[in-house]
Design a protein around this motif. Sequence first.
Motif, PDB file in Angstrom:
ATOM      1  N   GLU A  98       0.838  -1.204   0.000  1.00  0.00           N
ATOM      2  CA  GLU A  98       0.000   0.000   0.000  1.00  0.00           C
ATOM      3  C   GLU A  98       0.876   1.259   0.000  1.00  0.00           C
ATOM      4  OE1 GLU A  98      -3.170   2.075   3.007  1.00  0.00           O
ATOM      5  OE2 GLU A  98      -3.076  -0.114   3.075  1.00  0.00           O
ATOM      6  N   ALA A  99       1.964   1.236   0.777  1.00  0.00           N
ATOM      7  CA  ALA A  99       2.856   2.403   0.856  1.00  0.00           C
ATOM      8  C   ALA A  99       3.470   2.708  -0.508  1.00  0.00           C
ATOM      9  CB  ALA A  99       3.951   2.156   1.884  1.00  0.00           C
ATOM     10  N   LEU A 100       3.879   1.658  -1.236  1.00  0.00           N
ATOM     11  CA  LEU A 100       4.506   1.866  -2.551  1.00  0.00           C
ATOM     12  C   LEU A 100       3.503   2.447  -3.548  1.00  0.00           C
ATOM     13  CD1 LEU A 100       6.721  -1.349  -2.750  1.00  0.00           C
ATOM     14  CD2 LEU A 100       7.539   1.008  -2.572  1.00  0.00           C
ATOM     15  N   LEU A 101       2.244   1.944  -3.510  1.00  0.00           N
ATOM     16  CA  LEU A 101       1.223   2.479  -4.419  1.00  0.00           C
ATOM     17  C   LEU A 101       0.932   3.942  -4.074  1.00  0.00           C
ATOM     18  CD1 LEU A 101      -1.208  -0.590  -4.542  1.00  0.00           C
ATOM     19  CD2 LEU A 101       0.327   0.179  -6.350  1.00  0.00           C
ATOM     20  N   LYS A 102       0.846   4.228  -2.765  1.00  0.00           N
ATOM     21  CA  LYS A 102       0.485   5.598  -2.348  1.00  0.00           C
ATOM     22  C   LYS A 102       1.604   6.609  -2.591  1.00  0.00           C
ATOM     23  CE  LYS A 102      -3.172   4.883   1.059  1.00  0.00           C
ATOM     24  NZ  LYS A 102      -3.538   4.843   2.483  1.00  0.00           N
ATOM     25  N   ASP A 105       1.578  11.208   3.184  1.00  0.00           N
ATOM     26  CA  ASP A 105       2.065  11.149   4.572  1.00  0.00           C
ATOM     27  C   ASP A 105       2.128   9.713   5.082  1.00  0.00           C
ATOM     28  OD1 ASP A 105       2.310  13.856   4.568  1.00  0.00           O
ATOM     29  OD2 ASP A 105       0.391  14.245   5.574  1.00  0.00           O
ATOM     30  N   ASP A 106       1.066   8.940   4.810  1.00  0.00           N
ATOM     31  CA  ASP A 106       1.045   7.525   5.244  1.00  0.00           C
ATOM     32  C   ASP A 106       2.226   6.772   4.655  1.00  0.00           C
ATOM     33  OD1 ASP A 106      -1.282   7.955   6.559  1.00  0.00           O
ATOM     34  OD2 ASP A 106      -2.590   6.924   5.112  1.00  0.00           O
ATOM     35  N   ALA A 107       2.425   6.979   3.341  1.00  0.00           N
ATOM     36  CA  ALA A 107       3.481   6.239   2.638  1.00  0.00           C
ATOM     37  C   ALA A 107       4.856   6.636   3.162  1.00  0.00           C
ATOM     38  CB  ALA A 107       3.385   6.515   1.139  1.00  0.00           C
ATOM     39  N   ARG A 108       5.070   7.941   3.328  1.00  0.00           N
ATOM     40  CA  ARG A 108       6.389   8.404   3.782  1.00  0.00           C
ATOM     41  C   ARG A 108       6.715   7.853   5.164  1.00  0.00           C
ATOM     42  NH1 ARG A 108       6.400  14.536   1.404  1.00  0.00           N
ATOM     43  NH2 ARG A 108       7.597  14.014  -0.463  1.00  0.00           N
ATOM     44  N   GLN A 109       5.731   7.930   6.057  1.00  0.00           N
ATOM     45  CA  GLN A 109       5.965   7.459   7.426  1.00  0.00           C
ATOM     46  C   GLN A 109       6.358   5.981   7.405  1.00  0.00           C
ATOM     47  OE1 GLN A 109       6.340   9.428   9.754  1.00  0.00           O
ATOM     48  NE2 GLN A 109       6.437   8.102  11.527  1.00  0.00           N
ATOM     49  N   ARG A 110       5.634   5.200   6.590  1.00  0.00           N
ATOM     50  CA  ARG A 110       5.907   3.765   6.522  1.00  0.00           C
ATOM     51  C   ARG A 110       7.300   3.488   5.924  1.00  0.00           C
ATOM     52  NH1 ARG A 110       4.960  -2.043   6.098  1.00  0.00           N
ATOM     53  NH2 ARG A 110       7.153  -2.334   5.743  1.00  0.00           N
ATOM     54  N   LEU A 111       7.627   4.181   4.820  1.00  0.00           N
ATOM     55  CA  LEU A 111       8.891   3.904   4.128  1.00  0.00           C
ATOM     56  C   LEU A 111      10.091   4.383   4.949  1.00  0.00           C
ATOM     57  CD1 LEU A 111       7.594   4.793   0.570  1.00  0.00           C
ATOM     58  CD2 LEU A 111       8.184   2.494   1.388  1.00  0.00           C
ATOM     59  N   LYS A 112       9.909   5.447   5.722  1.00  0.00           N
ATOM     60  CA  LYS A 112      10.981   5.891   6.627  1.00  0.00           C
ATOM     61  C   LYS A 112      11.248   4.803   7.662  1.00  0.00           C
ATOM     62  CE  LYS A 112      10.490  10.879   6.423  1.00  0.00           C
ATOM     63  NZ  LYS A 112      10.213  12.136   7.100  1.00  0.00           N
ATOM     64  N   TRP A 113      10.173   4.223   8.185  1.00  0.00           N
ATOM     65  CA  TRP A 113      10.332   3.168   9.188  1.00  0.00           C
ATOM     66  C   TRP A 113      11.109   1.978   8.626  1.00  0.00           C
ATOM     67  CZ3 TRP A 113      10.290   1.216  13.920  1.00  0.00           C
ATOM     68  CH2 TRP A 113       9.898   2.074  14.950  1.00  0.00           C
ATOM     69  N   ASP A 114      10.782   1.616   7.376  1.00  0.00           N
ATOM     70  CA  ASP A 114      11.505   0.494   6.755  1.00  0.00           C
ATOM     71  C   ASP A 114      13.006   0.757   6.758  1.00  0.00           C
ATOM     72  OD1 ASP A 114       9.114  -0.602   6.212  1.00  0.00           O
ATOM     73  OD2 ASP A 114       9.486  -0.986   4.093  1.00  0.00           O
ATOM     74  N   GLU A 115      13.373   1.944   6.272  1.00  0.00           N
ATOM     75  CA  GLU A 115      14.804   2.254   6.149  1.00  0.00           C
ATOM     76  C   GLU A 115      15.471   2.283   7.514  1.00  0.00           C
ATOM     77  OE1 GLU A 115      15.258   5.827   3.864  1.00  0.00           O
ATOM     78  OE2 GLU A 115      14.315   4.951   2.106  1.00  0.00           O
ATOM     79  N   ALA A 116      14.819   2.981   8.464  1.00  0.00           N
ATOM     80  CA  ALA A 116      15.423   3.109   9.797  1.00  0.00           C
ATOM     81  C   ALA A 116      15.525   1.738  10.459  1.00  0.00           C
ATOM     82  CB  ALA A 116      14.584   4.051  10.655  1.00  0.00           C
ATOM     83  N   PHE A 117      14.474   0.944  10.343  1.00  0.00           N
ATOM     84  CA  PHE A 117      14.424  -0.331  11.071  1.00  0.00           C
ATOM     85  C   PHE A 117      15.415  -1.349  10.493  1.00  0.00           C
ATOM     86  CE2 PHE A 117      12.407  -4.540  11.830  1.00  0.00           C
ATOM     87  CZ  PHE A 117      12.526  -4.557  13.217  1.00  0.00           C
ATOM     88  N   VAL A 118      15.438  -1.468   9.174  1.00  0.00           N
ATOM     89  CA  VAL A 118      16.346  -2.458   8.566  1.00  0.00           C
ATOM     90  C   VAL A 118      17.799  -2.096   8.889  1.00  0.00           C
ATOM     91  CG1 VAL A 118      17.156  -3.459   6.393  1.00  0.00           C
ATOM     92  CG2 VAL A 118      14.721  -3.117   6.766  1.00  0.00           C
ATOM     93  N   LEU A 119      18.084  -0.808   8.824  1.00  0.00           N
ATOM     94  CA  LEU A 119      19.430  -0.335   9.149  1.00  0.00           C
ATOM     95  C   LEU A 119      19.781  -0.636  10.606  1.00  0.00           C
ATOM     96  CD1 LEU A 119      21.661   1.239   7.788  1.00  0.00           C
ATOM     97  CD2 LEU A 119      20.542   3.341   8.467  1.00  0.00           C
TER      98      LEU A 119
END
Length: 730
Positions: free
Chosen positions: A206-210, A221-235
């Motif tokens: 959903e984040a990628l589509l949005k 906003d929803d997408a950015r918040q989610r994608l930021k979490w991915d980057e921060a968390f995986v790192l």
Amino acid sequence: MEHVPALDEDLKKTLGPATAKVLAEQLGLHTALDLLHHYPRRYAERGELTSLAELADQIDEHVTVVAQVADARILSFNGGRGKRLEVTITDGSGRLQLVFFGAGVHKPHKDLLPGTRAMFAGKVSKFNHKLQLAHPAYEPLGGDASDRDAATAFASQLIPIYPACAKLESWKIAKCVDAVLPSAQEAVDPLPAALREGRGLVPLTEALLKIHRPATKADIDDARQRLKWDEAFVLQVALARRRHADSQLPAVPRRPAQGGLLDSFDAKLPFTLTEGQQGVSKEIFDDLGTSHPMHRLLQGEVGSGKTMVALRAMLAVVDSGGQAAMLAPTEVLAQQHHRSITEMMGELAEGGMLGGSDQGTKVVLLTGSMGVPARRRALLDLVTGEAGIVIGTHALIEDKVQFHDLGLVVVDEQHRFGVEQRDALRSKGKQPPHLLVMTATPIPRTVAMTVFGDLETSVLDQLPAGRSPIATHVVPAKDKPHFLTRAWERVREEVEKGHQAYVVCPRIGDEEEPKKKAAAEDEAEKRPPLAVLDIAEQLTRGPLAGLSVEVLHGRMDPADKDDVMRRFAAGEVKVLVATTVIEVGVNVPNSTAMVIMDADRFGVSQLHQLRGRVGRGSAPGLCLLVSEMHEASPARARLAAVAATLDGFELSRIDLEQRREGDVLGQAQSGVRSSLRMLAVIEDEEVIAQAREEATRVVAEDPELERLPGLRTALDALLDTEREQYLEKG
């Protein structure tokens, strides 16, 4: 044949070889997944005309604007043989001229009628003091009857504006994204379901589509918040796994002996350690006493006494029967450290030598340019254990260097070393040695958590007593040439008082002339940077005639470099004209003045580092930042920021905000850079801190991530082995 998941497929298959080639070569995008992670930079809205007023500071950059045609006219030149189409576009905030030449004028003349709204992409240039786009690509928003429906639908959306290049405009990238968007359904979600639901984050698909095709601003906003979490968390998971692995390694505890070398050293110190030095030393000694390796980052303001803290740690290790190695990035710095450490230790640095102390040890230097006999002697002292402390450059890493019992590795100015070099030195211990990395470049907390997240951090922000304040001023050499004249008078005055001065230039001067910028807005940018050899000659003949002026730069023979540094330290050379080779560690307390030529060519943190070479004694320091840039330029604003504060942490924040993370994190952290597309290290402090907590908990419960296959996949994709190595602090 093995099935390749749609996300990993080469873009050639979906988009054809020509487009795929441009995406790969210009933007580094090779697969559908890469393209899905190429996020829009911003969004234009229907009815919103993107601000043309912002273009003034984007000269030579490729931009995309949404605007309306105000007027268009064809002009003739060359006696009617040449034709030029001039189109003026407006967005309410400003006007911009588009120009088309020759046979290329007819189609845009037909397409771009007054009142037409379109997207325009091209490189911003300046002609006759006016901004323009020459031969821009354009895409009308709403055109012929046949495609009016499609165009209306397109224009009614939020229009994604992608980071683009000359060969592929933003709207063409949007069409490429459309082709791969269906494969977003296959994206593997790296976040554990409980974490995602607990934090109210949308699923990855959903984040990628949005992010690519938002219907509303809330979608973005929803997408950015989610994608930021991915980057921060995986790192943070990669770093947490590294910390966990390190905590499982064995190490020899190294505790200082009662009444030993460290106690003898402390007893003869002519000053008291600052509270900061005492506190940080305690943290280090506690780590050294444990049975797994210390991994600590010591950040200290310029001149805060890091070397003293590191030396006491090395003495503690020698006390316990081990050896300590200090790795420095340059020969000048290695020699400087060797000199200052042997001076601080006195007879304690002459263990086993005539007149040396019984409790002492040998302190040896090892660099690439040493003569064979001296080198052979140093290698022998290391392998027998005769030398407790060695200070060296990359030469320490060579195979033939062997230690009797390496217990501690100190890396100075760690950002100059690759991870392989540091690991090669650590592998010389019988068991993993303790590790202390030092930097004089203050690092904001978020960057420390992101880039150095596998290290515990100690901060020294208190200056030792007796350090003098440094006054910093900008010298606008072009607007006020008499200021520069006065700068050289000030240098003369300092020398007459018995002090010394540095003059720093961006270039050496014996290399080929750098190519001039084709159309720089400012004269100061057109000419090559000022050079050491030229400036030294001008000063000797002109304003500093009669003073002993010498040069120092990286291409000099090492013996000559050492000779100049030695004579400067001894006060024989009064003015040293140098490149940034003096940036770190060089310690001459009698130097009180520094003039930095073309100061706008240096970064904020680098200027702060350079300035830290003066004011190291009891006399106040003076730093003059010479620039020919005009007062309103961003470069002058940077210099004003440096002149306004001596707080390195404040400056590192400014540096990061102005230069973006990539430059500050440096090439060494390429894994980090290439994985941060959405996360802004300064702004997203909260996300990073929360992700670190979650990652630490997840790794503690499941170090191998066996119960989280999605996270493992993301870790492999985002941080392949090579990148994960980089996170170990290159």
